[in-house]
Write a protein that holds these residues in place. Structure first.
Motif, PDB file in Angstrom:
ATOM      1  N   PHE B  85      -0.794  -7.105   5.045  1.00  0.00           N
ATOM      2  CA  PHE B  85      -0.189  -7.547   3.655  1.00  0.00           C
ATOM      3  C   PHE B  85       0.890  -8.600   4.010  1.00  0.00           C
ATOM      4  CE2 PHE B  85      -1.100  -2.976   2.315  1.00  0.00           C
ATOM      5  CZ  PHE B  85      -2.559  -3.406   2.094  1.00  0.00           C
ATOM      6  N   TYR B 100       5.131  -3.771  -2.771  1.00  0.00           N
ATOM      7  CA  TYR B 100       4.149  -3.214  -2.158  1.00  0.00           C
ATOM      8  C   TYR B 100       3.477  -2.113  -2.890  1.00  0.00           C
ATOM      9  CZ  TYR B 100       5.419  -6.071   1.891  1.00  0.00           C
ATOM     10  OH  TYR B 100       5.911  -7.218   2.359  1.00  0.00           O
ATOM     11  N   LYS B 101       4.210  -1.418  -3.806  1.00  0.00           N
ATOM     12  CA  LYS B 101       3.735  -0.141  -4.506  1.00  0.00           C
ATOM     13  C   LYS B 101       2.727  -0.828  -5.847  1.00  0.00           C
ATOM     14  CE  LYS B 101       5.156   3.740  -7.234  1.00  0.00           C
ATOM     15  NZ  LYS B 101       6.298   4.472  -7.819  1.00  0.00           N
ATOM     16  N   ASN B 103       1.426  -3.888  -5.909  1.00  0.00           N
ATOM     17  CA  ASN B 103       0.136  -4.462  -5.437  1.00  0.00           C
ATOM     18  C   ASN B 103      -0.738  -3.673  -4.716  1.00  0.00           C
ATOM     19  OD1 ASN B 103       0.613  -7.677  -6.402  1.00  0.00           O
ATOM     20  ND2 ASN B 103       2.619  -6.633  -5.937  1.00  0.00           N
ATOM     21  N   TYR B 104      -0.241  -3.026  -3.986  1.00  0.00           N
ATOM     22  CA  TYR B 104      -1.228  -2.301  -2.753  1.00  0.00           C
ATOM     23  C   TYR B 104      -1.325  -0.775  -2.890  1.00  0.00           C
ATOM     24  CZ  TYR B 104      -0.608  -6.917  -1.276  1.00  0.00           C
ATOM     25  OH  TYR B 104      -0.449  -8.243  -1.282  1.00  0.00           O
ATOM     26  N   ILE B 107      -1.215   2.745  -0.105  1.00  0.00           N
ATOM     27  CA  ILE B 107      -1.411   2.198   1.286  1.00  0.00           C
ATOM     28  C   ILE B 107      -0.262   1.191   1.122  1.00  0.00           C
ATOM     29  CG2 ILE B 107      -2.511   0.640   2.694  1.00  0.00           C
ATOM     30  CD1 ILE B 107      -5.091   1.956   1.261  1.00  0.00           C
ATOM     31  N   GLY B 108       0.134   0.609   0.169  1.00  0.00           N
ATOM     32  CA  GLY B 108       1.452  -0.317   0.109  1.00  0.00           C
ATOM     33  C   GLY B 108       2.534   0.336   0.374  1.00  0.00           C
ATOM     34  N   TYR B 111       2.929   1.355   3.958  1.00  0.00           N
ATOM     35  CA  TYR B 111       2.894   0.088   4.783  1.00  0.00           C
ATOM     36  C   TYR B 111       4.668  -0.424   4.716  1.00  0.00           C
ATOM     37  CZ  TYR B 111       1.504  -4.624   6.471  1.00  0.00           C
ATOM     38  OH  TYR B 111       1.271  -5.623   7.166  1.00  0.00           O
ATOM     39  N   HIS B 112       5.135  -0.233   3.547  1.00  0.00           N
ATOM     40  CA  HIS B 112       6.537  -0.353   3.508  1.00  0.00           C
ATOM     41  C   HIS B 112       7.313   0.426   3.925  1.00  0.00           C
ATOM     42  CE1 HIS B 112      10.389  -0.937   1.151  1.00  0.00           C
ATOM     43  NE2 HIS B 112      10.322  -2.180   1.746  1.00  0.00           N
ATOM     44  N   SER B 117       5.976  -4.047   6.674  1.00  0.00           N
ATOM     45  CA  SER B 117       6.368  -4.960   5.863  1.00  0.00           C
ATOM     46  C   SER B 117       7.223  -6.030   6.391  1.00  0.00           C
ATOM     47  CB  SER B 117       6.855  -4.428   4.424  1.00  0.00           C
ATOM     48  OG  SER B 117       7.823  -3.724   4.648  1.00  0.00           O
TER      49      SER B 117
END
Lengths: 182, 544
Positions: B85, B100-101, B103-104, B107-108, B111-112, B117
């Motif tokens: 990302f 991130y929440k 858009n993804y 998983i986002g 990720y964050h 990130s």
């Protein structure tokens, strides 16, 4: 060769300690950088100087000994507009007891600020900030108000519109002395 | 337990030595006939010496190539994860967690949460890079120092076992007189650019030893490379990266520097549309002027600026100054009125009193047109009504409204209020003319021709980076390549010969291109009258 052998241990220690210092610095610096470095409640309010709408220079430390409400606002932000009359009312009521409100405008045209101040009959100092103090204080949502005690410490960082029941207890706790009419 | 590490030739070897550092006698599997392990010439690496102290354990950990490989693989995997990302520093002015929440999804969020990130700034990623660097330094030192010692102190007359167990060997009766033959063989090798040393009835020929240092030179390059990356963390101003949007005509302060950058004009050109009608940009260009602040730099008042440099920034042509580079990164179509020349006339007679310039960003408060004095009382860049009161929705001049107070001959003492919307749609939407009529204004304001309006079409996004470490990155890369070339294009070759009672024993070693070595040996032998097939020199074929 024997000379080299004699110092081998020392050389090894030297190399490892250089490596260790660099390593601690590398990892430490990124750990440290992750911390929020913006002023928070309980910390000293960072000093700054700004030109006011009145053309004068205003320095935060000039107001030492007075309770300061550092209010970040813009005419484009409806809650900022909404809280302005309340702030003006409190300023008039408490200024003799040592309350100062500093309205830090968020980099708008001077005419716009002037027009607004006239529209709402604002008398507390309005400061014209070209993004400098906003960034220094890490303000990203508006309005944001810092309650600063007479000794220059940040008591609270308030994000959002201030209403009467927010403002009253905080201002009364903050002002250096009360007289009978308060 | 103290191991006896003294060789029969009298040389005292370090613990862990495989081949005697001096005569080359195999110290462990003396009775075998298999080709020898010649790595690092069989010397003991520093880390192999027996010791239980913490320093030695740390040293041993980092000197392991296996550990280095694991470190590199882990780092690569994490670096790859960091590209899934967009990284935080690619995003401008937003709440990262929400981004991130939104858009993804989950998983986002993970990720964050894990810090992926901003992978390349995390302590664990830097920690890994630093461990790779440490491993590089220690692996190299651990091998290069003993190897250097062994190679600079080689015995000419090697142990017979050492010679016969080389991968290239030959053993046979000598046709000629030993010393004469050795001279002749030495001459033949010298012609092939070998350095030849003779001692009694023994000979050592060697060439291209420097290629052995190739990998270590290469490592020095890598270390400089890593250190340069590290300096960016340590020295302020070396690590600097920002994405700055600049509207055409705007001058923006470059945070953390004394510089200001003006976007004079942004140009975009397109290729001819393709068959499907897609248009692809051919060129982005920001005509930029770099200023340096010389006075009032504290941000209180208007800064005093001096021109430093002008440059047309294009995709591969950044503006560079003082270790800073300004790259063209992106653009946005954001048409906005910057300024206009406003004509003041009488609403009925059409008499023109004159014109005045009006900016949409921080306009002047006072103007004089003909006999009239015009004061700008209020300016609302994005006009709207809020609870019946004039207000502004934003700081951007999307629907600018100017409220003037006009004083002069034939007007009331307190003046006339006049409101002006430059954009025709707004004039209708907010009923400009009716408001003015109600206010009793006898004026009309207009811009007439579009030539009198200055419009900024684009916002150019620039990526500002510090390139102060670049010199070191280049030096590091150059050394890296030199090391690679040294190791790849030259091969270290050595030939040992000893003659005992008229019997020739020859062995040869190289680290690469065995075919070439066998050929060279067979050619040199041929000159001395010994005809041998190059391929038959290969160990395992001619040993009986």
């Amino acid at each position: 060769m024997t000379g080299l052998k004699k110092y081998r241990k020392q050389i090894q220690i030297a190399i490892l300690s250089v490596v260790l210092i660099i390593g601690l610095y590398t990892i430490g610096s990124s750990l440290f950088a992750e911390k929020d470095s913006f002023p928070q409640a309980g910390e000293k309010a960072p000093d700054f100087t700004l030109r006011g709408l009145d053309g004068e220079l205003h320095q935060l430390s000039d107001y030492h000994g007075q309770a300061v409400l550092l209010n970040f606002w813009g005419t484009f932000c409806p809650p900022c507009v909404d809280e302005t009359p309340l702030l003006q009312q409190y300023y008039e009521q408490y200024k003799d007891q040592g309350l100062v409100i500093l309205g830090v405008n968020l980099n708008e045209s001077t005419v716009t600020v002037q027009g607004f101040v006239r529209q709402f009959s604002v008398t507390y100092p309005i400061l014209l900030d070209k993004e400098q103090v906003r960034k220094q204080y890490g303000v990203n949502q508006f309005p944001t108000t810092f309650f600063i005690s007479p000794d220059g410490m940040i008591v609270e960082k308030w994000i959002g519109e201030l209403r009467e029941h927010h403002l009253k207890p905080r201002v009364e706790r903050l002002v250096p002395r009360k007289d009978d009419t308060a | 337990m103290i191991e006896n590490t003294k060789c029969e030739c009298g040389h005292q070897n370090a613990v862990g030595t495989i081949l005697c550092e001096y005569c080359g006698k195999p110290l462990h599997d003396e009775d075998s006939d298999l080709p020898l392990e010649m790595r690092y010439d069989g010397v003991a690496r520093r880390s192999q010496r027996s010791s239980k102290s913490i320093i030695d354990r740390v040293w041993r950990f980092f000197s392991s190539v296996k550990v280095a490989v694991y470190l590199i693989v882990i780092t690569l995997v994490l670096a790859i994860l960091g590209t899934i990302f967009p990284q935080e520093n690619m995003l401008i002015n937003i709440n990262y967690a929400e981004y991130y929440k939104k858009n993804y999804g989950v998983i986002g969020q993970i990720y964050h949460f894990l810090g992926l990130s901003h992978t390349y700034e995390t302590w664990w990623f830097r920690g890994l890079l630093f461990m790779i660097g440490t491993s590089l330094v220690i692996c190299s030192l651990d091998r290069v120092l003993p190897l250097y010692r062994a190679l600079s102190n080689q015995a000419v007359k090697k142990h017979p076992k050492f010679i016969s167990r080389q991968k290239v060997t030959l053993e046979r009766e000598l046709p000629a007189e030993p010393s004469k033959w050795i001279d002749q063989f030495g001459q033949a090798l010298k012609k092939k650019r070998y350095r030849v040393v003779q001692e009694d009835d023994a000979l050592l020929a060697e060439k291209n030893r420097f290629s052995r240092w190739g990998p270590y030179v290469n490592h020095i390059g890598l270390i400089i490379f890593l250190l340069a990356a590290l300096m960016r963390l340590i020295i302020p101003g070396w690590q600097y990266e920002q994405y700055v949007p600049i509207l055409e005509g705007d001058t923006v302060k470059i945070e953390g520097t004394p510089y200001y950058l003006k976007n004079e004009q942004f140009t975009i050109e397109f290729h001819e549309p393709d068959a499907e009608g897609n248009v692809v940009p051919r060129l982005f260009r920001t005509q930029a002027v770099l200023y340096e602040c010389v006075d009032n730099c504290d941000g209180v008042d208007e800064p005093v600026l001096e021109v430093v440099k002008e440059h047309a920034i294009e995709v591969n042509s950044p503006l560079e100054h003082d270790g800073l580079a300004f790259y063209q990164y992106n653009y946005n179509y954001t048409p906005i009125i910057r300024s206009m020349e406003v004509k003041l006339e009488h609403v009925e007679t059409g008499e023109v009193y004159g014109t005045f310039p009006l900016r949409t960003n921080d306009p002047e408060a006072m103007y004089e047109v003909g006999p009239y004095e015009i004061e700008l009382r209020h300016y609302l860049p994005d006009f709207t009504y809020e609870n019946g009161e004039p207000a502004t929705k934003s700081k951007n001049p999307n629907a600018p409204a100017f409220i003037f107070l006009i004083k002069g001959p034939g007007l009331p003492q307190e003046g006339n209020i006049h409101i002006y919307f430059p954009i025709p749609d707004d004039q209708i939407r907010f009923q400009q003319d009716r408001v003015n009529e109600a206010a009793g204004s006898q004026f009309r304001m207009s811009v007439g021709d579009m030539e009198n309006v200055e419009i900024a079409m684009y916002t150019s996004y620039l990526n500002i980076k510090s390139n102060k470490g670049m010199t070191f990155i280049w030096i590091g890369s150059a050394i890296f390549i030199i090391g690679l070339v040294m190791g790849f294009y030259w091969h270290h070759r050595r030939i040992w010969v000893r003659i005992d009672d008229g019997r020739l024993l020859l062995g040869a070693h190289t680290n690469k291109n065995w075919f070439g070595l066998r050929k060279e040996v067979s050619e040199a032998l041929k000159i001395t009258g010994i005809e041998v097939e190059a391929s038959s020199l290969d160990n395992g074929r001619n040993l009986t």
